[in-house]
Design a protein around this motif. Structure first.
Motif, PDB file in Angstrom:
ATOM      1  N   SER A 143       0.632   5.763  -0.428  1.00 12.44           N
ATOM      2  CA  SER A 143      -0.338   6.771  -0.006  1.00 12.44           C
ATOM      3  C   SER A 143      -1.059   7.451  -1.176  1.00 12.44           C
ATOM      4  O   SER A 143      -2.133   7.991  -0.997  1.00 12.44           O
ATOM      5  N   ASP A 144      -0.484   7.447  -2.371  1.00 11.38           N
ATOM      6  CA  ASP A 144      -1.195   8.037  -3.511  1.00 11.38           C
ATOM      7  C   ASP A 144      -0.748   7.368  -4.812  1.00 11.38           C
ATOM      8  O   ASP A 144       0.195   6.567  -4.813  1.00 11.38           O
ATOM      9  N   ASP A 145      -1.438   7.711  -5.902  1.00  5.48           N
ATOM     10  CA  ASP A 145      -1.192   7.030  -7.181  1.00  5.48           C
ATOM     11  C   ASP A 145       0.245   7.229  -7.672  1.00  5.48           C
ATOM     12  O   ASP A 145       0.868   6.299  -8.183  1.00  5.48           O
ATOM     13  N   VAL A 157       0.835  -1.196   0.000  1.00  6.22           N
ATOM     14  CA  VAL A 157       0.000   0.000   0.000  1.00  6.22           C
ATOM     15  C   VAL A 157       0.872   1.248   0.000  1.00  6.22           C
ATOM     16  O   VAL A 157       1.791   1.382   0.820  1.00  6.22           O
ATOM     17  N   THR A 179      -7.480  -0.677   3.216  1.00  8.69           N
ATOM     18  CA  THR A 179      -8.431  -1.740   3.585  1.00  8.69           C
ATOM     19  C   THR A 179      -8.164  -3.027   2.792  1.00  8.69           C
ATOM     20  O   THR A 179      -8.669  -4.079   3.153  1.00  8.69           O
ATOM     21  N   GLU A 180      -7.362  -2.930   1.736  1.00 13.36           N
ATOM     22  CA  GLU A 180      -7.002  -4.147   0.991  1.00 13.36           C
ATOM     23  C   GLU A 180      -6.098  -5.073   1.818  1.00 13.36           C
ATOM     24  O   GLU A 180      -5.749  -6.166   1.387  1.00 13.36           O
ATOM     25  N   THR A 238      -3.546   1.689  -3.324  1.00 10.83           N
ATOM     26  CA  THR A 238      -3.516   2.896  -2.480  1.00 10.83           C
ATOM     27  C   THR A 238      -4.562   2.838  -1.360  1.00 10.83           C
ATOM     28  O   THR A 238      -4.759   3.824  -0.653  1.00 10.83           O
ATOM     29  N   ASP A 239      -5.217   1.680  -1.213  1.00 15.22           N
ATOM     30  CA  ASP A 239      -6.297   1.572  -0.231  1.00 15.22           C
ATOM     31  C   ASP A 239      -5.884   0.608   0.892  1.00 15.22           C
ATOM     32  O   ASP A 239      -5.742  -0.599   0.667  1.00 15.22           O
TER      33      ASP A 239
END
Ligand SMILES: CC(=O)CC(=O)SCCNC(=O)CCNC(=O)[C@H](O)C(C)(C)COP(=O)(O)OP(=O)(O)OC[C@H]1O[C@@H](n2cnc3c(N)ncnc32)[C@H](O)[C@@H]1OP(=O)(O)O
Length: 282
Positions: free
Chosen positions: A32-34, A30, A74-75, A71-72
């Motif tokens: 933090s951004d694309d 993960v 919760t994955e 970037t999520d």
């Protein structure tokens, strides 16, 4: 443990994701951004292609298929172990551990930190599962260096440490050592004051950077000198680890020299920015 999560895809996070996927684990990383996710993916690809070109890996593509950079956070819900490898900043790590504790569902899952110096207890106590939190500290370059430090806090279950050791020794094929939850652990407690002494020596005009480094390479068989090593670690990380050690023990040998602080202020962070004690092609 087959489902591994890594938070952060910088120098260390990408290295950890790589070695876990090369060992057969399925890895979710993960960022933090694309933009950071994209550069993390590129970093992983470059390293794996290089390993294949050098004949150390049969199929870089197959390893890449086992890694998803997203970037999520919760994955990470279904992971067996999550290794945090974000910047060396206590408040950011504390906030992340609170989130991971909410997100990761299995009560058996291990929440690990790759911190070099922040007490594991500070991260364990913000979760509802301190018995499943420990330090799992890799060394840079992660694909090359064999050591992993395991750092249980006073609250970590012996079984958690043993499961982490089994993964490190038997799945990753690295070698774990264990130490108490004190800033710097074994390696940085010895390595950082050595690097800081070299910076003080250089700062005082005693010898050039090249001569200091050649001294240790040629006279003590180190693979690289202390100033080149500081550039590899990153001067910001070197500074952060020195500050944690100084805060914990208040020993002058851990105090960051002014030159190191000024270089960090200037953004001269070593290899990753193209200039530290030496200059590098980007
Ligand atoms: C701050 C912390 O908390 C923890 C830390 O990380 S402290 C830092 C710990 N790291 C160290 O002490 C590093 C000490 N230095 C070294 O081990 C070596 O100088 C080095 C591995 C970085 C480079 O070695 P070198 O012999 O000068 O260069 P080079 O020939 O390019 O590399 C040697 C091998 O490592 C591999 N390698 C080097 N960098 C690599 C990388 N980033 N990723 C993957 N492989 C790498 C090379 O492919 C090469 O492999 P082969 O011999 O099989 O072809």
């Amino acid at each position: 443990m087959q489902k591994i999560g890594v938070v952060g895809c910088g120098l260390m996070g990408a290295g950890i994701a790589e070695v876990c996927a090369r060992a057969g684990s399925e890895v979710v990383v993960v960022e933090s951004d694309d933009a950071r996710a994209e550069s993390g993916r590129a970093r992983l690809e470059k390293s794996l292609r290089r390993a294949q070109e050098r004949g150390k890996l049969d199929d870089a593509g197959a390893v890449l298929e086992r890694i998803r950079v997203v970037t999520d956070l919760t994955e990470l819900a279904d992971r067996d172990m999550v290794v945090e490898a974000i910047l060396e900043e206590e408040s950011a790590k504390v906030a992340l551990f609170k989130q991971l504790d909410e997100i990761v569902t299995s009560p058996d899952a291990i929440l690990a930190s790759n911190t070099s110096s922040i007490p594991i207890m500070k991260l364990a106590t913000v979760t509802k599962r301190p018995s499943h939190v420990l330090g799992v500290h890799f060394f840079n370059p992660v694909p090359v260096l064999k050591l992993v430090e395991l750092v249980p806090s006073l609250m970590t279950d012996a079984q958690t440490t043993e499961r982490a050791r089994d993964y490190v020794d038997n799945t990753l094929g690295k070698q774990a050592i264990t130490c108490q939850d004190r800033a710097g652990f074994v390696v940085n407690s010895l390595l950082i004051p050595f690097i800081l002494s070299a910076i003080r020596m250089y700062e005082s005009g005693f010898a050039t950077a090249e001569d200091i480094d050649s001294g240790l390479v040629l006279g003590a068989a180190h693979p690289q000198g202390p100033l080149a090593l500081a550039d590899l670690i990153g001067l910001d990380t070197t500074m952060a680890v020195a500050q944690s050690l100084y805060e914990e023990f208040k020993e002058p040998l851990y105090a960051p020299p002014p030159l190191l602080a000024r270089m960090v202020d200037a953004g001269l962070l070593g290899r990753k920015t193209g200039r530290g004690f030496y200059t590098y092609e980007q």
